[in-house]
Scaffold this motif. Sequence first.
Motif: not given
Length: 290
Positions: A33-55, A237-243
């Motif tokens: 379920l956690v992986l499905c949730l993260f996969a859904t977030v990845a697919v819907l990122a443009p609609f779920l993110a409240p701000y521009d990730p690089t702004a 400015p890619s939002p990679e978690w390790g970076a």
Amino acid sequence: MAGPIAVSQPEPGIWRERLLRIVDEPLGLAGLLVLCLFATVAVLAPFLAPYDPTAQDLGNIMQAPGAAHWAGTDELGRDILSRLIWGTRITFRTILTVALIIGPLGLVIGVISGYCGGKVDTVLMRFTDIVLSFPSLVLALSFAAALGAGLGTAIIAISLTSWPSIARLARAETLTVRRAEYVAAARLYGASHLRLIFLYIMPMCIPSVIVRLTLAMASVILTAAGLGFLGLGAQPPSPEWGAMISSGRKYMLDAWWIAVMPGIAILTVSLAFNLLGDTLRDILDPRHAR
């Protein structure tokens, strides 16, 4: 002469029944379920993110988590939650690409090695041992440094260091399966070597490979994060978690959330893959099947 006899493999319905058993495994189901949730977030990122990730918003730097920014902002005023959401895309793209490379590659090498034996087995397994003798992160760092920084080169570097474990598992499975009665009967009926490998032996190795791949994904995530942390993965400015952890480590005392939030994301996804992999091993391994 009649054609080769049918392979005595578990029917699709049996595999489906085994996979449905994951519902009865709370930890495995939680991981799925956690992986499905993260996969859904990845697919819907443009609609779920409240701000521009690089702004950037230099008037709103290092703001603590609150109503406006649920995960706070970083040293450039960028919304961390938005960057985590978009970073999910990078992480899952890396996972899927690496899995599509190392799964078939390790499976083919392992099955051919186990089926052919002799010099072919010796050459393939000695090469596999050479790759395994190096720490995966160190070898990945070497490849990434040689090929140049970037997400694509990080994926290639991780793939080049992750296939040996799949190959050794597939070889071990092949050494057992090739002595099965249905393989011997198919050989007597005139089945070619390619037919024996791809239709009779390889399908029986796939469940174990799937389990191993699932368990390996946690290591892949950590390696990708390590490359990103060292500046050899996805570039700013890619939002990679390790970076993101790398950029936030300098502010741990004043703005802990910059490094802690992506660290929690990495921990959660890695733990979910481990829980799911352990459950799949119990379900798909015939020795554990009920």
